[in-house]
Enzyme design. Sequence first.
Site, mmCIF file in Angstrom:
data_model
loop_
_atom_site.group_PDB
_atom_site.id
_atom_site.type_symbol
_atom_site.label_atom_id
_atom_site.label_comp_id
_atom_site.label_asym_id
_atom_site.label_seq_id
_atom_site.Cartn_x
_atom_site.Cartn_y
_atom_site.Cartn_z
ATOM 1 N N GLU A 15 -17.824 -41.833 -54.457
ATOM 2 C CA GLU A 15 -17.300 -43.190 -54.256
ATOM 3 C C GLU A 15 -15.936 -43.409 -54.922
ATOM 4 O O GLU A 15 -15.554 -44.533 -55.218
ATOM 5 C CB GLU A 15 -18.306 -44.204 -54.800
ATOM 6 C CG GLU A 15 -19.632 -44.166 -54.090
ATOM 7 C CD GLU A 15 -20.657 -45.055 -54.761
ATOM 8 O OE1 GLU A 15 -20.540 -46.280 -54.646
ATOM 9 O OE2 GLU A 15 -21.563 -44.512 -55.405
ATOM 10 N N SER A 144 -23.610 -46.794 -52.648
ATOM 11 C CA SER A 144 -22.833 -47.095 -51.442
ATOM 12 C C SER A 144 -23.424 -46.510 -50.164
ATOM 13 O O SER A 144 -22.718 -46.181 -49.232
ATOM 14 C CB SER A 144 -21.379 -46.633 -51.585
ATOM 15 O OG SER A 144 -20.664 -47.508 -52.405
ATOM 16 N N TYR A 211 -17.315 -50.542 -46.035
ATOM 17 C CA TYR A 211 -15.922 -50.492 -46.483
ATOM 18 C C TYR A 211 -14.882 -50.477 -45.366
ATOM 19 O O TYR A 211 -13.702 -50.650 -45.639
ATOM 20 C CB TYR A 211 -15.727 -49.285 -47.410
ATOM 21 C CG TYR A 211 -16.624 -49.390 -48.621
ATOM 22 C CD1 TYR A 211 -16.455 -50.415 -49.544
ATOM 23 C CD2 TYR A 211 -17.674 -48.499 -48.827
ATOM 24 C CE1 TYR A 211 -17.294 -50.547 -50.635
ATOM 25 C CE2 TYR A 211 -18.517 -48.622 -49.927
ATOM 26 C CZ TYR A 211 -18.315 -49.646 -50.822
ATOM 27 O OH TYR A 211 -19.135 -49.775 -51.899
ATOM 28 N N ARG A 250 -26.027 -56.442 -58.551
ATOM 29 C CA ARG A 250 -26.301 -56.905 -57.196
ATOM 30 C C ARG A 250 -27.553 -56.225 -56.689
ATOM 31 O O ARG A 250 -27.657 -54.997 -56.720
ATOM 32 C CB ARG A 250 -25.116 -56.568 -56.273
ATOM 33 C CG ARG A 250 -25.055 -57.440 -55.019
ATOM 34 C CD ARG A 250 -24.083 -56.902 -53.994
ATOM 35 N NE ARG A 250 -24.634 -55.733 -53.337
ATOM 36 C CZ ARG A 250 -24.034 -54.551 -53.285
ATOM 37 N NH1 ARG A 250 -22.862 -54.358 -53.850
ATOM 38 N NH2 ARG A 250 -24.619 -53.534 -52.667
ATOM 39 N N ASP A 252 -30.130 -55.299 -53.660
ATOM 40 C CA ASP A 252 -30.218 -55.141 -52.208
ATOM 41 C C ASP A 252 -31.683 -55.218 -51.798
ATOM 42 O O ASP A 252 -32.545 -54.561 -52.410
ATOM 43 C CB ASP A 252 -29.622 -53.804 -51.779
ATOM 44 C CG ASP A 252 -28.120 -53.735 -52.029
ATOM 45 O OD1 ASP A 252 -27.477 -54.802 -52.095
ATOM 46 O OD2 ASP A 252 -27.584 -52.615 -52.165
ATOM 47 N N GLU A 269 -32.908 -51.705 -54.285
ATOM 48 C CA GLU A 269 -32.273 -51.169 -55.489
ATOM 49 C C GLU A 269 -31.401 -52.236 -56.137
ATOM 50 O O GLU A 269 -31.114 -53.276 -55.541
ATOM 51 C CB GLU A 269 -31.422 -49.941 -55.159
ATOM 52 C CG GLU A 269 -30.270 -50.201 -54.206
ATOM 53 C CD GLU A 269 -29.495 -48.927 -53.887
ATOM 54 O OE1 GLU A 269 -28.930 -48.331 -54.836
ATOM 55 O OE2 GLU A 269 -29.445 -48.535 -52.705
ATOM 56 N N ASN A 271 -27.651 -52.522 -58.023
ATOM 57 C CA ASN A 271 -26.360 -51.894 -58.305
ATOM 58 C C ASN A 271 -25.801 -52.500 -59.583
ATOM 59 O O ASN A 271 -25.529 -53.701 -59.627
ATOM 60 C CB ASN A 271 -25.386 -52.138 -57.152
ATOM 61 C CG ASN A 271 -25.915 -51.621 -55.834
ATOM 62 O OD1 ASN A 271 -25.808 -50.450 -55.541
ATOM 63 N ND2 ASN A 271 -26.510 -52.502 -55.042
ATOM 64 N N GLY A 275 -19.406 -53.396 -56.048
ATOM 65 C CA GLY A 275 -18.038 -53.242 -55.574
ATOM 66 C C GLY A 275 -17.203 -54.492 -55.813
ATOM 67 O O GLY A 275 -17.701 -55.612 -55.733
#
Length: 308
Positions: A15, A144, A211, A250, A252, A269, A271, A275
Amino acid sequence: MSAHVAVLLGGISAEREVSLSSGRQVVAALREAGFRVTPIEVTQDLPALIRALTEPRPDVVFNALHGRFGEDGCIQGVLDWLGLPYTHSGLRASAVAMDKDAAKAVFRQAGLPVAEHCLVTREELEAADPLPRPYVVKPVNEGSSVGVFIVTEGDNRRAEIARDWRYGAHAMAETFVPGRELTVGVMGDRALAVTDIIADAGAFYDYESKYADGGSRHVLPARIHADAYAAAMDIALRAHQALGCRGTSRADLRYDDTGGEPGRLVLLEVNTQPGLTPTSLLPEQAAHCGIPFPALCAWMVKEARHGA
């Protein structure tokens, strides 16, 4: 005099490009917020990184790294050793969150809803389906959506996925949850909002959808049943707390509304290094809550710590 913030960006994970984008955004935002900022591009050269962090020594390190060595506890350990306060989660929470198998054990212990899963070797995956189809194959330690595959009925890619696997000795196989992709940002002790992610570039919210320009659409706030919205916010905050995260994170989730609403929520999960690129979800949710990007970054600097 304004605080001196070193921003770590780049790194050596899959990443790297995302981190460079996040880091550039952060550098500009912190300068706008009035900080003295030194960008430090992280490479394989650890002695060079340590020199950059000690000559001169910054007041705070803003960790804008993503993926392995950036959000798995490795850089956190280096910064703890140097005694430098840094943004986001500490070593232990970062390491556990990055290991999807370990994180699921924590989530189960906290009573949070997770999908059935198992770990398999490349040989086991090549030989047979580890779970009833459809199921998801994903790396245990990547972010990601790197290396994520959905194996459906009639799909003959399983052996090929196994032969080409390059994300460690084991893969995680997880029961596929139909429905929508939701995400919830957490800032300290507050869940920000629920975003419904509609992937346009890929079959799911994969790397390209995340992205690429126009790769996905973000419906904010998510147009879901009020009870499900509140439950998603609660799950994200409880997951952040169960892992011992600090700063921002964050979560998900999948939302199975195929049988009607309110549907079933499943935590995928957390994070610990969300990002911070122009298309990223956390800054978008913060802005939705009235927090501009420079103010978000400044808050993260204020919350910086070292140690667990």
